[in-house]
Design an enzyme around this catalytic site. Structure first.
Site, mmCIF file in Angstrom:
data_model
loop_
_atom_site.group_PDB
_atom_site.id
_atom_site.type_symbol
_atom_site.label_atom_id
_atom_site.label_comp_id
_atom_site.label_asym_id
_atom_site.label_seq_id
_atom_site.Cartn_x
_atom_site.Cartn_y
_atom_site.Cartn_z
ATOM 1 N N THR A 172 0.856 -1.204 0.000
ATOM 2 C CA THR A 172 0.000 0.000 0.000
ATOM 3 C C THR A 172 0.883 1.242 0.000
ATOM 4 O OG1 THR A 172 -1.904 1.044 1.096
ATOM 5 C CG2 THR A 172 -0.267 0.049 2.543
ATOM 6 N N ASN A 173 0.316 2.415 0.261
ATOM 7 C CA ASN A 173 1.114 3.649 0.339
ATOM 8 C C ASN A 173 0.591 4.515 1.476
ATOM 9 O OD1 ASN A 173 -0.973 5.544 -0.775
ATOM 10 N ND2 ASN A 173 -0.780 4.153 -2.515
ATOM 11 N N ARG A 174 1.198 5.684 1.681
ATOM 12 C CA ARG A 174 0.920 6.484 2.875
ATOM 13 C C ARG A 174 -0.243 7.463 2.719
ATOM 14 N NH1 ARG A 174 6.799 6.585 3.363
ATOM 15 N NH2 ARG A 174 7.334 5.341 5.194
ATOM 16 N N SER A 175 -0.987 7.399 1.637
ATOM 17 C CA SER A 175 -2.097 8.349 1.449
ATOM 18 C C SER A 175 -3.117 8.207 2.585
ATOM 19 C CB SER A 175 -2.778 8.061 0.110
ATOM 20 O OG SER A 175 -4.010 8.743 0.051
ATOM 21 N N ALA A 182 -4.458 7.640 -4.477
ATOM 22 C CA ALA A 182 -3.084 7.184 -4.727
ATOM 23 C C ALA A 182 -3.174 5.698 -5.063
ATOM 24 C CB ALA A 182 -2.223 7.417 -3.496
#
Ligand code: CTP
Length: 400
Positions: free
Chosen positions: A212-215, A278
């Site tokens: 995943t990502n930090r959004s 994102a």
């Protein structure tokens, strides 16, 4: 009728509460009525200590609704009122009614209507200086504003307590101007349908692990809220976030890029599309059904590209549709943003840098540059994300 009836055909619900400034309410009603508005006055029980119901009924030309249980009132009238009105204005707003609105109490007509209102809500707090500065009142004001309710700040001056400070209800003429502005804003995107995506996607590797990502989704949620405040019918396709759904917004929760793609395709005919999510560009090639144990830890994880949702939308863009993308960059931002704008057939792209202080993921603020199709661009200063959303919408709607 004055000023060419700036509120012609509009219905305003005016909630009057127990503040000494309630004596100004009849003047406000007259101003609204003289400008073409139908005004339905609602009062809390305490309001009658400061202004008579007879005066309010006479200037508005209709009976005041003061008692939810009065004979003849249908039980659902607080729901009906908020459905057909163009604005719920509460002026003056006491600290007590503010607390009820902030915390969802519904024990009188004004509070119950605020809870059911589907129209914009404008609050005009009026109280003593120290009451206004009290931490509980400040927190309640922050809470209601965070939910998209408009607040007109009280003025500084002589107060009924004998003190001088902040807490005076603004003059009726100034409240009237704010009403006109809020009603206009609430109608500016009526009839338009918008799609906003927000948050990260999560691409599973096994039964427990994800890529995943930090959004956090904040920018997209602020945009969804700003669109809904303008009267648009908003669908928000959201990856996993901790955020609450803005008022009036229809939210569809998704987890993976593929789920987001499917949900976006279902809403791909919207007039305005803001792709703020994102989306993961790649996902693990295989997803293990079980949890991969330490002993089986793979030396590497093969990845596959996900579908570029925005590119797909750009390829099938219908005429008149407005497509806005976001570019999250770490360097070479201008060139990359312009390339993405062209390749994805966008009308606008919003560039922000992930590695810049006060911008990107997980901060309450953002610093963005908006690019149009013609290459023209405008850099905005570092601002809270809600203000960024407001500014972006203003610029995009003005130039589209
Ligand atoms: N986007 C999308 N689907 C993807 C990846 C991105 O719809 N699979 C959208 C994003 O929501 C954003 C825009 O495309 O509005 C640009 O995303 P970004 O990650 O900045 O760029 P990419 O096109 O993924 O290109 P690169 O990875 O080379 O930066």
């Amino acid at each position: 009728m004055t000023a060419a009836g700036k509120l012609e055909g509009r219905t305003i619900l005016l909630g009057v509460t127990g503040s000494i400034a309630a004596y100004k309410a009849p003047l406000l009603v007259r101003l609204l009525v003289h400008n073409g508005a139908t005004v339905q006055v609602l009062t809390t029980p305490a309001a009658a200590h400061f202004v008579t119901l007879e005066t309010l009924a006479t200037v508005s030309g209709r009976p005041v609704l003061s008692d939810m249980f009065a004979g003849g009132n249908t039980w659902t009238q607080h729901v009906e009122l908020g459905l057909k009105a163009d604005l719920l204005l509460i002026a003056p707003l006491s600290a007590h009614t503010l607390a009820k609105v902030a915390h969802g109490f519904a024990d009188n007509t004004v509070a119950a209507t605020a809870l059911t209102a589907r129209c914009p809500v404008l609050l005009c707090p009026a109280m003593d200086h120290y009451m206004y500065l009290n931490a509980a009142v400040r927190a309640n004001l922050d809470l209601v504003q965070a939910r998209g309710i408009h607040v007109m700040a009280p003025e500084w001056g002589a107060l009924a307590s004998g003190l001088t400070g902040t807490g005076r209800l603004p003059e009726p003429a100034d409240i009237f101007q704010e009403v006109v502005r809020t009603v206009r804003l609430g109608h500016s995107l009526r009839g338009k349908r918008a799609l906003v995506t927000a948050g990260p996607t999560r691409e599973p590797l096994d039964a427990v692990r994800v890529l995943t990502n930090r959004s956090t989704g904040t920018m997209g949620y602020c945009l969804a809220e700003a669109l809904a405040v303008r009267g648009a019918d908003v669908t928000l396709v959201s990856g996993p976030t901790q955020l609450s759904t803005p008022p009036g917004v229809q939210r569809i929760n998704v987890e993976t890029a593929a789920e987001m793609h499917a949900a976006v395709l279902d809403a791909a005919d919207r007039d305005l599309v803001f792709m703020a999510a994102a989306v993961a560009d790649f996902a693990p090639l295989v997803r293990a059904d079980n949890k991969i144990s330490k002993q089986e830890a793979p030396a590497d994880v093969p990845l596959r590209p996900t579908t570029d949702i925005l590119k797909d939308l750009g390829q099938h863009k219908r005429s008149g549709q407005l497509l806005v993308g976001f570019a999250m960059e770490t360097g070479n931002g201008h060139a990359n943003a312009l390339r993405k704008l062209k390749q994805k057939n966008l009308d606008f792209i919003v560039l922000n840098y992930v590695n810049q202080a006060g911008a990107g993921f997980g901060t309450g603020t953002n610093q963005v540059t908006l690019f149009g199709r013609d290459g023209a661009h405008k850099a905005l200063p570092v601002m809270p994300k809600r203000a960024v959303a407001e500014e972006l919408l203003k610029l995009i709607l003005r130039h589209s």
